[in-house]
Design an enzyme around this catalytic site. Structure first.
Site, PDB file in Angstrom:
ATOM      1  CG  HIS A 263      -1.803   1.221   1.284  1.00 55.47           C
ATOM      2  ND1 HIS A 263      -1.405   2.419   1.843  1.00 55.47           N
ATOM      3  CD2 HIS A 263      -3.045   1.438   0.802  1.00 55.47           C
ATOM      4  CE1 HIS A 263      -2.371   3.309   1.727  1.00 55.47           C
ATOM      5  NE2 HIS A 263      -3.383   2.739   1.107  1.00 55.47           N
ATOM      6  CB  CYS A 264       3.746   2.216   2.035  1.00 56.06           C
ATOM      7  SG  CYS A 264       2.998   1.871   3.639  1.00 56.06           S
ATOM      8  CB  ILE A 265       6.510   2.224  -2.126  1.00 56.90           C
ATOM      9  CG1 ILE A 265       7.313   2.101  -0.825  1.00 56.90           C
ATOM     10  CG2 ILE A 265       7.370   2.848  -3.214  1.00 56.90           C
ATOM     11  CD1 ILE A 265       8.539   1.244  -0.942  1.00 56.90           C
ATOM     12  CG  ASP A 268       1.306   5.786   1.559  1.00 54.23           C
ATOM     13  OD1 ASP A 268       0.182   5.396   1.187  1.00 54.23           O
ATOM     14  OD2 ASP A 268       1.860   5.385   2.595  1.00 54.23           O
TER      15      ASP A 268
END
Length: 422
Positions: A263-265, A268
């Site tokens: 989900h993050c890189i 975000d």
């Protein structure tokens, strides 16, 4: 079930962020309730089953034994001392965060808000969300943030599958609407974690999360682009990175791969880019990094095609085995995995694609099932080309290099010998 007024913490959203938080709070001796919109998630937890990689069934049973009560009834929020919102924030069609779940959770909290309650947003989003989106919704209750109740933002820092750092020993950033809000949130998190870091405010805490992942996004894009031209120049980038990493200051090693996942890189940094665009200009670093990282699956397929050509075979009709379809090693999390894009491209060019992953029993790409290899060594021997997309621990020289005809390793695993590397 504990009475609502007896609840120390109510967690909204029992996924990869909310469930570890609830577990740590139970271990700290707090009385914890959970609220989730998915009845299947709640029934599974009530039955002692986990849907999150880092929490075992034994961990769920530990929570239940400690009095944890998962449910779908929002009345559980009545008079809870602290409510933490851990709902998903996927990308919208406009490229910014889809805050529908955050708005819905905030509206739910507003219906049960009581004086003195602490409300914390942990869902990743753009700077300003806590004050500009969550606060007004909560204040429809008639209570005022910073005066009647406490409001804060604390970015989640969960790294699925990390055996060294979990919630308790990872510093917890807290930004409050007011100093009193920040102090109240710090006291709460101080019961769960070893180190609480106070940000100047909610916006700084929101920005800290985006800065962390934008830093990784941009540096991964740098080495991904270097991988492309280093291959053309005949340079072993992996060796160059290893050499550079011997410098004891001023350098941190990042490694190329088939794309970015989780989900993050991949998600975000787009929140930050979205916010910057609202000011009237682009965030060129982030947008360029997104372009580079997004094209890596196509480059992987191009390299696969060249390797097959070198071996006297065409990609059309070739049997291609993909090893590892999760976004990182030794977990079952498939969120934003670049393996999907690789498989889709290979299929579009006529390859017969199969996969092996010890953590994924069934896999579909663009709605169509992908055949799963039953016996790994047999599948390796039968495939014209094996592509390592995720370097699960079991993919060693003994199993992969010794049995596969042709191996393309997009992760540069030192465990594999004789493989072509990205």
């Amino acid at each position: 079930m504990a009475a609502a007024q007896d609840i120390d913490l109510a967690v909204i959203g029992l996924g990869y962020v909310g469930l570890p938080l609830a577990l740590e709070a139970c271990r700290a001796g707090l009385r914890v309730a959970g609220l989730d919109a998915d009845p299947a998630v709640v029934s599974g937890l009530c039955a002692g089953r986990s849907h999150v990689d880092d929490i075992s069934a034994a961990g769920v049973r530990e929570m239940l034994d400690a009095g944890f009560t998962p449910g779908v009834d929002e009345a559980v929020l009545d008079h809870a001392r602290t409510v933490v919102i851990c709902v998903p924030t996927p990308l919208s069609t406009e490229g910014g965060p889809d805050l529908a779940a955050v708005r819905a959770a905030s509206a739910t909290v507003s219906r049960h808000l009581s004086p003195g309650m602490l409300v914390v947003l942990e869902s990743t989003t753009y700077p300003g969300t806590t004050e500009e989106v969550v606060r007004p919704i909560l204040e429809t209750s008639g209570l005022t943030a910073g005066a009647d109740f406490h409001l804060a933002f604390s970015p989640e820092r969960i790294d699925p599958g990390n055996p060294e750092y979990g919630l308790a020993n990872t510093p917890k950033i807290v930004g409050g609407l007011t100093p009193a809000c920040a102090n109240t949130a710090a006291v709460f998190y101080g019961k769960l974690v070893e180190n609480v870091v106070l940000a100047r405010g909610t916006r700084e805490a929101e920005m800290a999360k985006l800065l962390e992942n934008t830093y990784r996004h941009v540096n991964i894009a740098l080495v991904n682009e270097m991988a492309i031209f280093c291959h053309e120049l005949g340079i072993d980038l992996w060796d160059a990175i290893s050499c550079a990493a011997t410098k004891p200051f001023g350098f941190q090693a990042f490694f190329p791969g088939p794309g970015v996942g989780g989900h993050c890189i991949p998600i975000d940094p787009n929140y930050l880019s979205y916010k910057v665009r609202s000011l009237g200009y682009p965030f060129r670093f982030v947008e360029l990094a997104q372009e580079i990282n997004s094209r890596m699956p196509r480059y992987v397929v191009e390299r696969a095609q060249h390797l097959l050509n070198r071996d006297g075979k065409a990609l059309m009709g070739a049997r291609v085995l993909l090893l590892g379809v999760t976004y990182k090693p030794d977990i079952a999390d498939q969120r934003e995995s670049p393996a999907r894009h690789v498989a889709a491209r290979l299929r579009a060019l006529g390859a017969a694609v199969s996969y092996h992953d010890p953590y994924v029993r069934e896999w579909r790409v663009e709605g169509e099932p992908v055949p799963r290899a039953g016996h790994l060594r047999s599948a390796l021997a039968e495939a014209d080309l094996t592509i390592v997309l995720t370097d699960h621990a079991e993919y060693t020289t003994d199993t992969v290099s010794d049995h596969a005809r042709l191996v393309f390793d997009t992760r540069g695993s030192s465990r594999l010998t004789g493989a072509d590397r990205l």
